[in-house]
Each structure stands twice: as C-alpha cells, then as structure tokens.
Design an enzyme around this catalytic site. Structure first.
Site, PDB file in Angstrom:
ATOM      1  N   TYR A 145       1.012 -14.946   0.133  1.00  0.00           N
ATOM      2  CA  TYR A 145       1.980 -15.547   0.406  1.00  0.00           C
ATOM      3  C   TYR A 145       2.372 -15.937  -0.803  1.00  0.00           C
ATOM      4  O   TYR A 145       3.269 -16.870  -1.231  1.00  0.00           O
ATOM      5  CB  TYR A 145       2.389 -15.620   1.311  1.00  0.00           C
ATOM      6  CG  TYR A 145       3.005 -14.045   2.610  1.00  0.00           C
ATOM      7  CD1 TYR A 145       2.298 -12.959   2.542  1.00  0.00           C
ATOM      8  CD2 TYR A 145       2.884 -14.899   3.738  1.00  0.00           C
ATOM      9  CE1 TYR A 145       2.341 -12.148   2.814  1.00  0.00           C
ATOM     10  CE2 TYR A 145       2.654 -13.732   4.689  1.00  0.00           C
ATOM     11  CZ  TYR A 145       2.907 -12.543   4.089  1.00  0.00           C
ATOM     12  OH  TYR A 145       2.771 -10.958   4.967  1.00  0.00           O
ATOM     13  N   LYS A 196     -11.841  -7.977   6.264  1.00  0.00           N
ATOM     14  CA  LYS A 196     -11.386  -6.810   4.809  1.00  0.00           C
ATOM     15  C   LYS A 196     -12.445  -7.231   3.926  1.00  0.00           C
ATOM     16  O   LYS A 196     -12.915  -7.409   2.953  1.00  0.00           O
ATOM     17  CB  LYS A 196     -10.364  -6.807   4.520  1.00  0.00           C
ATOM     18  CG  LYS A 196     -10.394  -4.714   4.271  1.00  0.00           C
ATOM     19  CD  LYS A 196     -10.024  -4.329   5.019  1.00  0.00           C
ATOM     20  CE  LYS A 196     -10.320  -2.190   4.477  1.00  0.00           C
ATOM     21  NZ  LYS A 196     -10.583  -1.438   5.829  1.00  0.00           N
ATOM     22  N   ASP A 228      -8.629  -2.914  10.011  1.00  0.00           N
ATOM     23  CA  ASP A 228      -8.025  -1.778  10.117  1.00  0.00           C
ATOM     24  C   ASP A 228      -8.110  -1.290  11.627  1.00  0.00           C
ATOM     25  O   ASP A 228      -7.357  -1.152  12.259  1.00  0.00           O
ATOM     26  CB  ASP A 228      -7.974  -0.899   9.298  1.00  0.00           C
ATOM     27  CG  ASP A 228      -9.689  -1.003   8.415  1.00  0.00           C
ATOM     28  OD1 ASP A 228     -10.071  -1.904   8.645  1.00  0.00           O
ATOM     29  OD2 ASP A 228     -10.377   0.222   7.426  1.00  0.00           O
ATOM     30  N   ASP A 252       0.236 -12.096  10.006  1.00  0.00           N
ATOM     31  CA  ASP A 252       1.811 -11.663   9.829  1.00  0.00           C
ATOM     32  C   ASP A 252       2.080 -10.559  10.842  1.00  0.00           C
ATOM     33  O   ASP A 252       2.946 -10.948  11.749  1.00  0.00           O
ATOM     34  CB  ASP A 252       2.185 -11.993   8.126  1.00  0.00           C
ATOM     35  CG  ASP A 252       3.637 -12.278   7.871  1.00  0.00           C
ATOM     36  OD1 ASP A 252       4.384 -11.373   8.974  1.00  0.00           O
ATOM     37  OD2 ASP A 252       3.865 -11.553   7.346  1.00  0.00           O
ATOM     38  N   ASP A 256       2.787  -9.649  14.960  1.00  0.00           N
ATOM     39  CA  ASP A 256       3.671  -8.607  15.484  1.00  0.00           C
ATOM     40  C   ASP A 256       3.673  -7.843  16.059  1.00  0.00           C
ATOM     41  O   ASP A 256       3.931  -7.252  17.340  1.00  0.00           O
ATOM     42  CB  ASP A 256       4.543  -8.383  14.778  1.00  0.00           C
ATOM     43  CG  ASP A 256       5.855  -9.409  13.489  1.00  0.00           C
ATOM     44  OD1 ASP A 256       5.668 -10.670  14.162  1.00  0.00           O
ATOM     45  OD2 ASP A 256       6.849  -9.163  12.865  1.00  0.00           O
TER      46      ASP A 256
END
Ligand code: NAD
Length: 368
Positions: A145, A196, A228, A252, A256
């Site tokens: 970001y 990852k 994943d 992020d 959620d």
C-alpha cells in the site's frame, strides 16, 4: 497505590457518542473497583468537528491525544459530510491523519464468536460450535500500500503498465512480530504467521524474521501458513487459531474474513498500536470495527459492546491493566450468556431479550 491515567476521548459521529457513553461508564466502574483514576479529555473529531470548527481533525484534538496515555475513539462519518472533497471528509480527514501522526503500525482485531452467538456466524454450525476467539495482528504501515515505485504508464505500443511495489524492512517485521508474540503470551500462546514464502521474497524475510523473534518467546509456539491456505483454514477451522500475524495487504483481507465469520459487527473491537512505551505497552488508538451506523443513530439502540471491548483493549495494550481488561471481557461474555441482545444480534431465540444501548452498559457494569 493510586494509578492515574489520562485518556483522549473522541466519540465522533452517529452512534459514536451513544456507545462511548456506555464505555466510559464501564471504565468508571472498573476504576472504582481497582483504585485507578481516569481523566477523560473529551475532544471533537470527524463530522462533529467539521460542524463546530470547520476541520475533521482540529489541532486541539491532536494536542490532547499527544498529552494522553491512549486514545479511545468512536467512529466518524455520515451522509451529511459525504459531499465534501475526499480529503476533508471525516474518515480521510481525521482517522487517516491520526494513524499517520502517531505512526500506528499494528492493527489488532479480535474476532470473537461467542458460544451463545454461533448462529450469527455464516459458517456451518459444527465448525463454530463452542465459539472461537482469534486475534488478527495486521502490519499497517508497510507493504504494497505504501511501497515505491507506484506508477501507471502508457507504453509506446499503447499498452498500459502499472506498478505497485511490496517493500518491507526487517525492522518493521521485527516490531510487528513482538506485538504478536507479546499478545499471544496473554492468550493461548500460539502464533500463526501468514505469508506467501513460496513466491515472494518479502515473505521469505517475513518468515525468517518470525522464526528469529520467536526464540525470544520460548513459551509461545509458532506455525506458518501460506496466505491462500490461511484463507481456507479460517473458514474450515477457526478454532485452530490463537494469534494470526500477517503483513498489510494479506491482513486487510484476512481480518475482514475473520470479522465476517465472527458474525456481528457491533461486537468487534480494534486497536491500532504505535510507539512502544516500554514494558510491552504501546501508545494506541482503540475503536470499534464498525462505522457510525447512521440508520440507527440517535435512537439509543446501538450495540455498545464493540466500544466497551475497545476500552478493554486499551487497558491491556496501552496501560498494562490485564486483570481489569479481562474483567470487562468476562462481563461482556456473561451479558451475552444471560441472553441480553441489542437489535443487531437479536434473533428471537428462546432465553434472549431485546434491550437498548444503556441496558447493555448497565448489565456489563452489574456483571463486572
Ligand atoms: P456501519 O458499520 O456504520 O453500518 C453497517 C451496518 O451495521 C448498519 O446497518 C448499522 O446499523 C450496523 N451497525 C454498525 N455498528 C453497529 C452497532 N454498534 N450496533 C448496531 N448496529 C451496528 O457502516 P456503513 O453504513 O458502511 O458506514 C456508515 C458511516 O460510517 C459512513 O460515513 C462510513 O464512512 C463511516 N465509517 C466509519 C468508520 C470509522 O470511523 N472507523 C468505519 C467504517 C465506516
């Protein structure tokens, strides 16, 4: 010994002031029982500040936060201010600058699904039977970001090329790792680090660093999951997690997902931690995960539990008052077990009763 703390109290807009009032009453009740003294420095923020002084984050509000031990935040925004230029709107004009000003690098979101509320979770009942309690620790100021370069270029052949860059310094990974391991020490002592590392160089350093920092916490176990797989395991086996720590972009999304499977937005607290104060404590901003709920604002029916639990996080992470934080959390659990429900979590199930914002606050105090 009397312990005195100053809290910056920023209720904001919509249901913010209603739920904040209950959180402060609960804090007062805790203080009265423990010989603690809280001084509340009430300040304007968001739409309320725009209306009063023309700015979502007045300088006096920032100064009051700087002079406090922690910030207890409500939420900001609403239809009234949506037509303002984006950077002047309540969220972008207040919350983001506050995060930046105080360097809030760690976002903690407990995803608690209470045993009595498992029917609110959208996942299969047998997978959430008995409830679950996951703490998601997301790195908040690094990664894709914010990494440079970031660009969009039209190439000579007319094609378009876009670039986002994922950047982490080892020091940034070390500091978020400490937050996660210290939080785990106060819980069930297990950290799942999500990366990852089979694809990203960033994640290889992330994993190496987690392993290195883990050596300082021999009482905490560490496991690794690829992101994943973590997304799948959260749905398949939420009870297998204690503390989940991950970088900004993955966090992020996963935080959620975790909030959604926990079931009810009005119940979820969050903490954004900044500068370490020593002794494993942090300056921070503590707020509900939800927004200002304009559809029910002013009606006295909002669920104050997320705000009350945010104040418990404040006691734990900013003031080191673990016993007092845990007493608030147990009281909230008792109120839920006793069947009290605001409208957002009321399903009419036998043994439950629909109550308003104030009744929940009073019941939590009675259960302390
Ligand atoms: P919201 O979270 O305010 O509301 C979504 C739904 O959840 C609504 O039906 C609302 O009634 C319900 N809800 C949320 N919290 C509740 C509570 N404590 N008790 C009972 N019900 C509750 O999200 P939204 O409608 O997308 O946003 C409304 C405003 O809040 C917008 O202006 C948005 O920008 C702002 N917002 C602010 C923050 C923040 O300050 N951190 C976060 C999210 C949204």
């Amino acid at each position: 010994m009397s312990r005195k703390y100053t809290l910056a109290v920023l209720p904001g807009d919509g249901i913010g002031p209603e739920v904040m009032a209950e959180a402060l009453k609960v804090l007062d009740a805790v203080a009265a029982r423990s010989g603690i003294e809280f001084t509340y420095n009430h300040q304007l923020v968001g739409g309320a500040a725009i209306d009063a002084v023309g700015k979502a984050l007045p300088a006096e509000t920032v100064a009051a936060c700087e002079a406090s031990d922690a910030i207890l935040f409500g939420s900001v925004g609403g239809p009234k201010w949506e037509k303002l230029p984006p950077n002047e709107q309540p969220e972008r004009g207040a919350l983001l600058p506050l995060r930046k000003h105080f360097g809030l690098f760690a976002n903690l979101r407990p995803g608690i699904c209470y045993p009595a509320l498992t029917s609110s979770s959208p996942i299969r009942p047998d997978l959430v039977e008995g409830g679950f309690d996951v703490l998601c620790v997301r790195e908040l100021t690094g990664g894709m970001y914010f990494g440079q370069p970031k660009s969009r270029t039209t190439l000579p052949d007319g094609d378009i090329e876009v670039i986002d860059t994922m950047v982490y310094k080892k020091s940034e990974i070390v500091r978020i790792a400490h937050v996660a391991f210290k939080a785990a020490q106060l819980r069930r002592k297990h950290v799942t680090s999500v990366d990852k590392a089979n694809v990203l160089t960033n994640s290889v350093l992330w994993r190496e660093t987690m392993v290195e920092v883990a050596k300082e916490y021999p009482d905490v176990t560490l496991a690794h999951l690829y992101v994943d797989n973590a997304a799948m395991q959260l749905i398949k086996a939420p009870r297998s997690f204690d503390v989940l720590v991950t970088e900004n972009l993955f966090g992020d999304i996963l935080s959620d997902e975790m909030a959604m499977i926990a079931g009810s937005l009005g119940m979820l607290a969050s903490a954004s931690l900044g500068k370490p104060k020593g002794d494993g404590l942090y300056f921070g901003l503590f707020e509900p995960s939800g927004g200002t709920a304009p559809d029910i604002a002013g009606m006295g029916i909002a669920n104050p539990i997320a705000q009350i639990l945010s104040s418990a996080l404040l006691l734990r992470f900013a003031l080191g008052l673990e016993k007092e934080a845990a007493s608030i959390e147990s009281a909230v659990k008792k109120v839920i077990d006793d069947g009290l429900r605001t409208g957002d979590i009321f399903s009419g199930a036998p043994g439950t009763r629909k109550v308003n914002t104030k009744e929940i606050g009073e019941a939590v105090i009675a259960a302390l």
